[in-house]
Scaffold this motif. Structure first.
Motif, PDB file in Angstrom:
ATOM      1  N   THR A 165      -4.523  15.277   2.198  1.00  0.00           N
ATOM      2  CA  THR A 165      -4.452  16.155   3.431  1.00  0.00           C
ATOM      3  C   THR A 165      -3.748  17.331   2.994  1.00  0.00           C
ATOM      4  OG1 THR A 165      -4.150  13.998   4.693  1.00  0.00           O
ATOM      5  CG2 THR A 165      -3.295  16.301   5.441  1.00  0.00           C
ATOM      6  N   LEU A 166      -2.690  17.306   1.881  1.00  0.00           N
ATOM      7  CA  LEU A 166      -1.985  18.616   1.556  1.00  0.00           C
ATOM      8  C   LEU A 166      -2.967  19.422   0.795  1.00  0.00           C
ATOM      9  CD1 LEU A 166       1.515  17.119   0.742  1.00  0.00           C
ATOM     10  CD2 LEU A 166       1.032  18.563   2.619  1.00  0.00           C
ATOM     11  N   LYS A 220       5.577  11.470  -8.350  1.00  0.00           N
ATOM     12  CA  LYS A 220       4.094  11.012  -8.250  1.00  0.00           C
ATOM     13  C   LYS A 220       3.398  12.090  -7.316  1.00  0.00           C
ATOM     14  CE  LYS A 220       5.178   6.193  -8.823  1.00  0.00           C
ATOM     15  NZ  LYS A 220       5.339   4.747  -8.169  1.00  0.00           N
ATOM     16  N   TYR A 221       3.913  12.405  -6.394  1.00  0.00           N
ATOM     17  CA  TYR A 221       3.566  13.541  -5.399  1.00  0.00           C
ATOM     18  C   TYR A 221       3.246  14.783  -6.143  1.00  0.00           C
ATOM     19  CZ  TYR A 221       4.026  11.068  -0.776  1.00  0.00           C
ATOM     20  OH  TYR A 221       3.771  10.147   0.263  1.00  0.00           O
ATOM     21  N   ALA A 222       4.200  15.096  -6.701  1.00  0.00           N
ATOM     22  CA  ALA A 222       4.128  16.359  -7.794  1.00  0.00           C
ATOM     23  C   ALA A 222       2.944  16.292  -8.943  1.00  0.00           C
ATOM     24  CB  ALA A 222       5.388  16.765  -8.386  1.00  0.00           C
ATOM     25  N   LEU A 246       0.717  -1.232   0.003  1.00  0.00           N
ATOM     26  CA  LEU A 246       0.066  -0.066   0.107  1.00  0.00           C
ATOM     27  C   LEU A 246       0.756   1.309  -0.017  1.00  0.00           C
ATOM     28  CD1 LEU A 246      -2.683  -0.992   2.682  1.00  0.00           C
ATOM     29  CD2 LEU A 246      -2.787  -1.459   0.082  1.00  0.00           C
ATOM     30  N   PHE A 247       0.130   2.519  -0.179  1.00  0.00           N
ATOM     31  CA  PHE A 247       0.873   3.892  -0.661  1.00  0.00           C
ATOM     32  C   PHE A 247       0.266   4.750   0.612  1.00  0.00           C
ATOM     33  CE2 PHE A 247       1.766   1.357  -4.460  1.00  0.00           C
ATOM     34  CZ  PHE A 247       3.038   1.253  -4.253  1.00  0.00           C
ATOM     35  N   ALA A 248       0.928   5.444   0.912  1.00  0.00           N
ATOM     36  CA  ALA A 248       0.693   6.621   2.127  1.00  0.00           C
ATOM     37  C   ALA A 248       0.323   7.792   0.930  1.00  0.00           C
ATOM     38  CB  ALA A 248       1.682   7.058   3.106  1.00  0.00           C
ATOM     39  N   LEU A 249       0.851   7.924  -0.176  1.00  0.00           N
ATOM     40  CA  LEU A 249       0.800   9.045  -1.091  1.00  0.00           C
ATOM     41  C   LEU A 249      -0.800   9.585  -1.088  1.00  0.00           C
ATOM     42  CD1 LEU A 249       2.422   9.383  -4.508  1.00  0.00           C
ATOM     43  CD2 LEU A 249      -0.044   9.711  -4.253  1.00  0.00           C
ATOM     44  N   PRO A 250      -1.789   8.634  -1.472  1.00  0.00           N
ATOM     45  CA  PRO A 250      -3.142   9.434  -1.667  1.00  0.00           C
ATOM     46  C   PRO A 250      -3.653  10.014  -0.555  1.00  0.00           C
ATOM     47  CG  PRO A 250      -3.297   6.996  -1.834  1.00  0.00           C
ATOM     48  CD  PRO A 250      -1.732   7.354  -1.780  1.00  0.00           C
ATOM     49  N   VAL A 251      -3.422   9.332   0.676  1.00  0.00           N
ATOM     50  CA  VAL A 251      -3.771   9.829   2.013  1.00  0.00           C
ATOM     51  C   VAL A 251      -3.171  11.243   2.307  1.00  0.00           C
ATOM     52  CG1 VAL A 251      -3.843   9.502   4.534  1.00  0.00           C
ATOM     53  CG2 VAL A 251      -4.616   7.470   2.886  1.00  0.00           C
ATOM     54  N   ILE A 285      -7.321  -4.822  -4.635  1.00  0.00           N
ATOM     55  CA  ILE A 285      -7.066  -3.639  -3.891  1.00  0.00           C
ATOM     56  C   ILE A 285      -6.296  -2.446  -4.677  1.00  0.00           C
ATOM     57  CG2 ILE A 285      -6.792  -4.972  -1.765  1.00  0.00           C
ATOM     58  CD1 ILE A 285      -3.797  -4.562  -2.078  1.00  0.00           C
ATOM     59  N   SER A 286      -6.238  -2.572  -6.199  1.00  0.00           N
ATOM     60  CA  SER A 286      -5.628  -1.649  -6.904  1.00  0.00           C
ATOM     61  C   SER A 286      -6.215  -0.449  -6.906  1.00  0.00           C
ATOM     62  CB  SER A 286      -5.566  -2.192  -8.419  1.00  0.00           C
ATOM     63  OG  SER A 286      -4.957  -3.554  -8.489  1.00  0.00           O
ATOM     64  N   PRO A 287      -7.554  -0.174  -6.656  1.00  0.00           N
ATOM     65  CA  PRO A 287      -8.157   1.089  -6.749  1.00  0.00           C
ATOM     66  C   PRO A 287      -7.436   1.899  -5.496  1.00  0.00           C
ATOM     67  CG  PRO A 287      -9.550  -0.480  -7.064  1.00  0.00           C
ATOM     68  CD  PRO A 287      -8.556  -1.246  -6.649  1.00  0.00           C
ATOM     69  N   LEU A 288      -6.906   1.368  -4.607  1.00  0.00           N
ATOM     70  CA  LEU A 288      -6.429   2.082  -3.454  1.00  0.00           C
ATOM     71  C   LEU A 288      -5.077   2.763  -3.621  1.00  0.00           C
ATOM     72  CD1 LEU A 288      -7.375  -0.497  -0.406  1.00  0.00           C
ATOM     73  CD2 LEU A 288      -8.748   1.597  -1.486  1.00  0.00           C
ATOM     74  N   PHE A 289      -4.520   2.392  -4.742  1.00  0.00           N
ATOM     75  CA  PHE A 289      -2.835   2.818  -4.804  1.00  0.00           C
ATOM     76  C   PHE A 289      -3.077   4.149  -5.653  1.00  0.00           C
ATOM     77  CE2 PHE A 289      -1.679  -1.635  -5.970  1.00  0.00           C
ATOM     78  CZ  PHE A 289      -1.712  -2.193  -4.830  1.00  0.00           C
ATOM     79  N   ASP A 290      -3.998   4.715  -6.146  1.00  0.00           N
ATOM     80  CA  ASP A 290      -4.021   6.008  -7.028  1.00  0.00           C
ATOM     81  C   ASP A 290      -4.840   7.071  -5.929  1.00  0.00           C
ATOM     82  OD1 ASP A 290      -2.429   5.216  -8.834  1.00  0.00           O
ATOM     83  OD2 ASP A 290      -4.186   4.079  -9.829  1.00  0.00           O
TER      84      ASP A 290
END
Length: 326
Positions: free
Chosen positions: A156-157, A180-182, A147-152, A309-314
Motif C-alpha cells: 500500500t505504501l 523489516k518494513y525499511a 500472519l503479518f500485515a507487513l506485506p499488505v 502458508i509460508s509464501p504469505l509471510f514475505d
C-alpha cells in the motif's frame, strides 16, 4: 477450493471481516446468532449442522476484550458439542497479547491464561496476525499460524509513491520489526526512545535516533490505543524537520478520544487494517483502512487444502491487496 467440508462462522464483532473473507473465497458465512441478556450473560447458537465439518470461527479480541474472549470460548464449546470435526479460531487481533510477560511483581500473564482457556474449550488451531510478541505462539500447545500485515501495508505504501521515506520505530523494542518494513521499502530506519512511567497509556519520547530532515516519516507500530505515542513522536519528527508524517498500524484499537487526538495532531495520514471492528474511526478523514480479509481467506484456503502458508509471510500476491482504501 472445495467448500464441501468447510464452514465459516462469525462472532458478534467478526461479521464484516468474515463477509470479506468469504467473498474472496467464494463461500458463504454460516448461520448463527449471539446476543447478550439484560444481566450481561452472552448466548450463542449455531443455525445449521456442523457435524464432521471443519469449522472456522472469525472473531477478534478487540474493543470489548472480555466479552469477545468469553464469546469465543462459548462458540468453540458449541461447535464441539455439535460434533464439528475441527474448530479453528480466526483471531485477526489478539487483544490480550500485550499481557505476554511477568514484568512486575504479583501480576498475571494474561496472554497465557487466554491461550490455555481457548485450548481447553476445544480449539484445534488458531490463526492470528501480528501478535505483540512472537513467543506468544509458545503459549499454545495447538498449532498457531501467525500472519503479518507487513506485506499488505508495504505494498500500500509503495503504491502511494512516497517521496524520500524513512521508517520510524516508536521504540527500540519494535525496531526489529520496523527494520523489516525499511528493508521491504528500501528506506532508512529511525528509532524513537520511549519511556512509560505507569499504566496510564501515556508515553514520553525522550530522543530520536536517525535523520528525518526533509523526509516523509512513516511511523510503524503493531497497535495503538490512546494514540499518545504516535502523536508525541509525530511532534518530535516535525521538530526534527520531517516534511510529512504518516503512521501505519497493524491493528486500529484507537478509542474515541484517541481518534480526536490523531485528528488534531501533525499526522497527515494513518493507515491500518480491518483486523478489528472499530466504529470510532468512521468519518475520520485522516484514518484509512486496507483489508487483510483476503490474506486470511487465502491462509484458510491453504490450511484447508494442506498447503504451505509460508509464501504469505514475505510478499503477497497482488490479488490480496485491496488496491484502494476502504
Amino acid at each position: 477450493m472445495s467448500m464441501g467440508e468447510i464452514k465459516i462462522f462469525a462472532g458478534s464483532t467478526g461479521k464484516a471481516f468474515a463477509d470479506s473473507m468469504c467473498r474472496y473465497m467464494g463461500a458463504e458465512v454460516g448461520r448463527s446468532e449471539s446476543f447478550t441478556f439484560s444481566d450481561g450473560n452472552t448466548f450463542v447458537r449455531i443455525g445449521e449442522t456442523v457435524r464432521d465439518k471443519d469449522v472456522y470461527l472469525v472473531q477478534s479480541i478487540g474493543l470489548r476484550p472480555n466479552d469477545e474472549f468469553v464469546e469465543i470460548l462459548f462458540w468453540i464449546d458449541a461447535f464441539k458439542r455439535a460434533s464439528a470435526n475441527t474448530v479453528t479460531v480466526i483471531m485477526p487481533y489478539f487483544g490480550y497479547a500485550k499481557g505476554d510477560k511477568k514484568d512486575e511483581p504479583r501480576v498475571s500473564i494474561r496472554a497465557r491464561v487466554c491461550a490455555e482457556s481457548i485450548e481447553l474449550a476445544g480449539a484445534d488451531r488458531v490463526v492470528a496476525m501480528d501478535l505483540h510478541s512472537h513467543q506468544i505462539q509458545g503459549f499454545f500447545k495447538k498449532p498457531v499460524d501467525h500472519l503479518f500485515a507487513l506485506p499488505v501495508l508495504c505494498e500500500t505504501l509503495l503504491r502511494m509513491q512516497l517521496s524520500d521515506p524513512v521508517i520510524v520505530s516508536p521504540d527500540a523494542g519494535f525496531a526489529k520489526q520496523a527494520r523489516k518494513y525499511a528493508d521491504y521499502l528500501g528506506a532508512p530506519l529511525a528509532i524513537g526512545d520511549k519511556t512509560r512511567k505507569d499504566h496510564s497509556e501515556r508515553a514520553e519520547i525522550m530522543e530520536l535516533i536517525g535523520d528525518v530532515r526533509g523526509k516523509t516519516a512513516v511511523m510503524i507500530d503493531d497497535f495503538s490505543i490512546s494514540g499518545g505515542t504516535l502523536v508525541e513522536l509525530a511532534k518530535t519528527l516535525v521538530e526534527r524537520g520531517a516534511a510529512r508524517v504518516i503512521a501505519c498500524l497493524s491493528h486500529i484499537v484507537l478509542s474515541e478520544e484517541a481518534v480526536k487526538r490523531i485528528e488534531d495532531s501533525p499526522i497527515e495520514l494513518l493507515i491500518g487494517t480491518d483486523s478489528i471492528y472499530n466504529p470510532h474511526i468512521a468519518g475520520c478523514s485522516k484514518i484509512k483502512v486496507v483489508s487483510v480479509a483476503p490474506l486470511f481467506g487465502e491462509a484458510i484456503s491453504r490450511i484447508h487444502n494442506r498447503e504451505s502458508i509460508s509464501p504469505l509471510f514475505d510478499k503477497v500476491p497482488d490479488k490480496l491487496i485491496t488496491g484502494s482504501f476502504q
